[in-house]
Scaffold this motif. Sequence first.
Motif, mmCIF file in Angstrom:
data_model
loop_
_atom_site.group_PDB
_atom_site.id
_atom_site.type_symbol
_atom_site.label_atom_id
_atom_site.label_comp_id
_atom_site.label_asym_id
_atom_site.label_seq_id
_atom_site.Cartn_x
_atom_site.Cartn_y
_atom_site.Cartn_z
ATOM 1 N N THR A 173 0.847 -1.191 0.000
ATOM 2 C CA THR A 173 0.000 0.000 0.000
ATOM 3 C C THR A 173 0.885 1.245 0.000
ATOM 4 O O THR A 173 1.427 1.616 1.049
ATOM 5 C CB THR A 173 -0.913 0.021 1.242
ATOM 6 N N LYS A 209 0.885 7.276 -0.509
ATOM 7 C CA LYS A 209 -0.134 8.191 -1.032
ATOM 8 C C LYS A 209 -1.525 7.571 -0.990
ATOM 9 O O LYS A 209 -2.520 8.280 -0.866
ATOM 10 C CB LYS A 209 0.211 8.599 -2.471
ATOM 11 N N LYS A 210 -1.588 6.242 -1.102
ATOM 12 C CA LYS A 210 -2.880 5.565 -1.009
ATOM 13 C C LYS A 210 -3.294 5.386 0.445
ATOM 14 O O LYS A 210 -4.468 5.490 0.791
ATOM 15 C CB LYS A 210 -2.815 4.204 -1.695
ATOM 16 N N GLN A 238 -3.549 -2.468 3.056
ATOM 17 C CA GLN A 238 -4.929 -2.030 2.871
ATOM 18 C C GLN A 238 -5.523 -2.627 1.599
ATOM 19 O O GLN A 238 -5.694 -1.951 0.587
ATOM 20 C CB GLN A 238 -4.983 -0.500 2.820
ATOM 21 N N LYS A 282 -10.763 -1.316 2.957
ATOM 22 C CA LYS A 282 -10.745 -0.272 3.984
ATOM 23 C C LYS A 282 -10.882 -0.849 5.385
ATOM 24 O O LYS A 282 -10.770 -0.142 6.372
ATOM 25 C CB LYS A 282 -11.864 0.748 3.731
#
Length: 218
Positions: A57, A60-61, A89, A92
Motif C-alpha cells: 500500500t 499516497k494511497k 490495505q 478499507k
Amino acid sequence: MDFQALFQFLEELQQNNHKDWMDANRKHYHAIRNDFVSWLDDLDNKLANIDPEYYPTPGKKGINRINNNLLFHPNKPVYKDHFGAGLDQKTKQGDFYIEIGIKKGVLAGGYWRPDNKLLQSIREGIDYNGEELVKIINKKSFKDTFGGLYAEDEMLKSAPKGYSKDHEHIHLLRYRTFAVIHDLKQEQILAPDFTDYVIAVYKEMLPFRRYLREAVTV
C-alpha cells in the motif's frame, strides 16, 4: 522522517485551526506530508518483506486526509491534530493503522465494527477454532503490547443469534469489534529506531491479523 518537524507543524496548526492559515502555510504542509508519505513507503516495503501475505500500500494511497469531515461532525475543528494512514490495505477494513499526533500516537489493526457478513465470518471462525484466538491473545508478549482486545466498543449483552449463551467462547463471540491498539509515546516516535519499533509491534500483531484474515476469507 523528521517527526519533530511534524509535531511542530501540528502544534502550529492547532493554534491556527482555520483555512486561511492552512492556505498561507500549504507549502509547509505539503513538505511535511511528503516526508510522511516517504516514510510510509519505506515502512510499506519493509513490512512486505517480512509478511508474504502483506498487501503493498503506497503511502499516497494509505494516508488519510487531514481535514475533518464537518458534514457528519460539524462541531469538530477544521483540521485534525494528527497524521494517520492505513497500510496493508486490501480493503478499507482490517488494515494496519498508524496515527502520529500531538495528543496521542497509536498502532492498531483488526476490524472496527465490521459489516454483518464479515462479523459473521469472524464469529464462525471463533466457533470453529476459538482455541487458536485464545492462545494468541493470552500470549504474554501480546498482552504486554496490546493489553488485550479493544474493549471500548459496546459488546452484545447476550449471545449472538445462532450461538448458545453457554458456548465455550461466548465472551469472544459477544465482541462487535475485533481489533488491538498499541499506544505510542512522543519520545518513542522521536527515537532513531522508531521504524524498527513499529515493525516489532507489527510482528506481534501479525498472528492476530492472520487469524482474522483467514476467518473472513475461508
